[in-house]
Design a protein around this motif. Sequence first.
Motif, mmCIF file in Angstrom:
data_model
loop_
_atom_site.group_PDB
_atom_site.id
_atom_site.type_symbol
_atom_site.label_atom_id
_atom_site.label_comp_id
_atom_site.label_asym_id
_atom_site.label_seq_id
_atom_site.Cartn_x
_atom_site.Cartn_y
_atom_site.Cartn_z
ATOM 1 N N UNK A 11 -5.901 31.329 5.715
ATOM 2 C CA UNK A 11 -4.804 30.427 5.097
ATOM 3 C C UNK A 11 -4.068 29.658 6.667
ATOM 4 N N UNK A 12 -3.827 28.451 6.015
ATOM 5 C CA UNK A 12 -3.777 27.906 7.232
ATOM 6 C C UNK A 12 -1.893 27.255 6.506
ATOM 7 N N UNK A 13 -1.084 26.911 8.241
ATOM 8 C CA UNK A 13 0.185 26.532 7.612
ATOM 9 C C UNK A 13 0.406 25.574 8.783
ATOM 10 N N UNK A 14 1.062 24.683 8.616
ATOM 11 C CA UNK A 14 1.371 23.698 9.814
ATOM 12 C C UNK A 14 3.209 23.250 9.738
ATOM 13 N N UNK A 15 3.620 23.196 10.418
ATOM 14 C CA UNK A 15 5.003 23.635 10.337
ATOM 15 C C UNK A 15 5.329 22.434 11.308
ATOM 16 N N UNK A 16 6.143 21.125 10.956
ATOM 17 C CA UNK A 16 6.833 19.514 11.710
ATOM 18 C C UNK A 16 7.760 20.024 11.521
ATOM 19 N N UNK A 17 8.380 19.537 13.137
ATOM 20 C CA UNK A 17 10.004 19.026 13.118
ATOM 21 C C UNK A 17 10.154 17.648 13.514
ATOM 22 N N UNK A 18 10.510 16.252 13.760
ATOM 23 C CA UNK A 18 11.038 15.474 14.065
ATOM 24 C C UNK A 18 12.248 14.641 14.072
ATOM 25 N N UNK A 49 0.526 25.102 -0.453
ATOM 26 C CA UNK A 49 2.260 24.509 -1.074
ATOM 27 C C UNK A 49 2.667 23.176 0.513
ATOM 28 N N UNK A 50 3.406 22.289 -0.368
ATOM 29 C CA UNK A 50 4.401 21.926 1.247
ATOM 30 C C UNK A 50 5.376 21.542 0.690
ATOM 31 N N UNK A 51 6.814 21.438 1.303
ATOM 32 C CA UNK A 51 7.436 21.501 0.687
ATOM 33 C C UNK A 51 8.191 20.359 2.570
ATOM 34 N N UNK A 52 9.097 19.623 2.481
ATOM 35 C CA UNK A 52 10.338 19.286 3.181
ATOM 36 C C UNK A 52 11.401 18.792 3.377
ATOM 37 N N UNK A 53 12.020 19.133 4.580
ATOM 38 C CA UNK A 53 13.481 18.297 3.918
ATOM 39 C C UNK A 53 14.120 17.898 5.291
ATOM 40 N N UNK A 54 14.939 16.708 5.154
ATOM 41 C CA UNK A 54 15.507 15.901 6.139
ATOM 42 C C UNK A 54 17.294 15.991 5.507
ATOM 43 N N UNK A 55 17.631 15.671 6.510
ATOM 44 C CA UNK A 55 18.779 15.632 6.899
ATOM 45 C C UNK A 55 19.676 14.045 8.124
ATOM 46 N N UNK A 56 20.030 13.501 7.580
ATOM 47 C CA UNK A 56 20.858 12.332 8.111
ATOM 48 C C UNK A 56 22.441 12.719 7.783
ATOM 49 N N UNK A 57 22.623 12.318 9.488
ATOM 50 C CA UNK A 57 24.517 12.317 9.577
ATOM 51 C C UNK A 57 24.647 11.056 10.619
ATOM 52 N N UNK A 58 25.544 9.911 10.395
ATOM 53 C CA UNK A 58 26.153 8.882 10.430
ATOM 54 C C UNK A 58 27.753 9.319 11.402
ATOM 55 N N UNK A 59 27.875 9.406 12.219
ATOM 56 C CA UNK A 59 28.712 9.843 12.878
ATOM 57 C C UNK A 59 29.695 8.339 13.933
ATOM 58 N N UNK A 100 26.592 6.443 15.028
ATOM 59 C CA UNK A 100 25.626 6.948 16.294
ATOM 60 C C UNK A 100 24.310 7.915 14.849
ATOM 61 N N UNK A 101 23.431 6.937 13.912
ATOM 62 C CA UNK A 101 22.727 8.076 12.829
ATOM 63 C C UNK A 101 22.092 8.611 13.405
ATOM 64 N N UNK A 102 21.424 9.951 13.293
ATOM 65 C CA UNK A 102 20.483 11.213 13.508
ATOM 66 C C UNK A 102 19.357 11.697 12.290
ATOM 67 N N UNK A 103 18.487 11.549 12.540
ATOM 68 C CA UNK A 103 18.161 12.284 10.760
ATOM 69 C C UNK A 103 17.103 12.988 11.592
ATOM 70 N N UNK A 104 17.058 14.525 10.843
ATOM 71 C CA UNK A 104 16.674 15.707 12.014
ATOM 72 C C UNK A 104 15.515 15.543 10.309
ATOM 73 N N UNK A 105 14.676 15.429 10.336
ATOM 74 C CA UNK A 105 13.129 16.765 9.164
ATOM 75 C C UNK A 105 12.034 17.915 9.634
ATOM 76 N N UNK A 106 12.318 18.190 8.375
ATOM 77 C CA UNK A 106 11.265 19.770 8.862
ATOM 78 C C UNK A 106 10.122 19.391 7.809
ATOM 79 N N UNK A 107 9.149 20.145 7.849
ATOM 80 C CA UNK A 107 8.241 20.288 7.149
ATOM 81 C C UNK A 107 7.063 21.205 6.790
ATOM 82 N N UNK A 108 6.255 21.311 6.466
ATOM 83 C CA UNK A 108 5.460 22.750 5.644
ATOM 84 C C UNK A 108 4.754 22.742 5.137
ATOM 85 N N UNK A 109 3.241 22.585 5.757
ATOM 86 C CA UNK A 109 2.353 22.679 4.714
ATOM 87 C C UNK A 109 1.560 23.762 4.752
ATOM 88 N N UNK A 110 0.649 24.515 3.538
ATOM 89 C CA UNK A 110 0.210 25.397 3.232
ATOM 90 C C UNK A 110 -1.277 25.352 2.488
#
Length: 116
Positions: A11-18, A49-59, A100-110
């Motif tokens: 079982x392989x899992x890959x986790x990425x943040x950007x 399975x795969x999942x992604x979550x992204x949050x964008x904030x404009x300040x 300032x616009x910042x986007x934080x993304x997390x993704x995981x693949x199994x």
Amino acid sequence: NLAQLKVGDQVNSEYVRAVALDFQKGDGIRSATLFADAASAKKGAKPGAAAVRSVTLVSDIWSMNAAQGTVLVRGPYGHFAEVHLKDPAMLNGVKVGDQMKVTYTQAELIAVTRAK
């Protein structure tokens, strides 16, 4: 689909943040946007399975110290935060009142690799 697993399967899992950062001229609307999605293997297929979550904030930029690479921003909910940039040169051309616009993304693949 766990019934599809066999002894020796891996079982392989890959986790990425950007993080993406962008400065925008002028004042606009402070905002927060959330995007999330997920998917899993179809019934009877190899488990995965795969999942992604992204949050964008404009300040709004309230103050800044270009020499130190710091920016004080007021976020979409009215809270203040000081942001320290790795590269102070990113603030070239940026002024108080811009955004300032910042986007934080997390993704995981199994995924499963079959035993040989």
